[in-house]
Design an enzyme around this catalytic site. Sequence first.
Site, PDB file in Angstrom:
ATOM      1  N   VAL A  53       0.319   6.951  -1.481  1.00  0.00           N
ATOM      2  CA  VAL A  53       0.161   7.264  -2.737  1.00  0.00           C
ATOM      3  C   VAL A  53      -1.275   6.483  -3.057  1.00  0.00           C
ATOM      4  O   VAL A  53      -1.722   5.675  -2.701  1.00  0.00           O
ATOM      5  CB  VAL A  53       0.978   6.895  -3.820  1.00  0.00           C
ATOM      6  CG1 VAL A  53       2.422   7.336  -3.476  1.00  0.00           C
ATOM      7  CG2 VAL A  53       1.292   5.202  -3.525  1.00  0.00           C
ATOM      8  N   CYS A  54      -1.963   7.452  -4.159  1.00  0.00           N
ATOM      9  CA  CYS A  54      -3.250   6.908  -4.847  1.00  0.00           C
ATOM     10  C   CYS A  54      -2.853   7.441  -5.990  1.00  0.00           C
ATOM     11  O   CYS A  54      -1.915   7.574  -6.731  1.00  0.00           O
ATOM     12  CB  CYS A  54      -4.502   7.224  -4.034  1.00  0.00           C
ATOM     13  SG  CYS A  54      -4.852   8.979  -4.007  1.00  0.00           S
ATOM     14  N   ARG A  55      -4.279   7.579  -6.855  1.00  0.00           N
ATOM     15  CA  ARG A  55      -3.859   8.103  -8.205  1.00  0.00           C
ATOM     16  C   ARG A  55      -3.606   9.487  -8.271  1.00  0.00           C
ATOM     17  O   ARG A  55      -2.766   9.635  -9.264  1.00  0.00           O
ATOM     18  CB  ARG A  55      -5.442   7.620  -9.026  1.00  0.00           C
ATOM     19  CG  ARG A  55      -5.489   7.893 -10.494  1.00  0.00           C
ATOM     20  CD  ARG A  55      -6.726   7.546 -11.246  1.00  0.00           C
ATOM     21  NE  ARG A  55      -6.381   7.542 -12.558  1.00  0.00           N
ATOM     22  CZ  ARG A  55      -6.754   8.674 -13.380  1.00  0.00           C
ATOM     23  NH1 ARG A  55      -6.934   9.925 -12.694  1.00  0.00           N
ATOM     24  NH2 ARG A  55      -6.579   8.740 -14.418  1.00  0.00           N
TER      25      ARG A  55
END
Length: 117
Positions: free
Chosen positions: A68-70
């Site tokens: 996950v990231c933004r």
Amino acid sequence: MIGRPMHQQIPTVTVDGVPDPIPDGLVVLDVREPVEWEHGHIDGAVHIPLMDLPERLTELPEGQTLVVCRVGGRSAQATGYLVQQGIDAVNLDGGMVEWADAGRSMVSESGADPHVV
């Protein structure tokens, strides 16, 4: 664990495809920067910023990895790299923004209400 179509170059799943609660054996890898992590992240996630991933790869627990990231761009890069290393990794489409919008649980390092920055 997470099912996914095999025709995609970068294995990807939407928030709806991630079991709630996250099952044992599914590793969540957050590749955002430290300031983003501090404001809000998935409880139990492993935090390794994208730029640190190659030298910190050994810190990643075994098992299928949800990256996950933004919004999904950095995590797609990380997922591609992990797959090349032989790791069963899946990118979270829409990232933490979609996670939060779906009302999924998050925690913060500051004790303040968790949010995505």
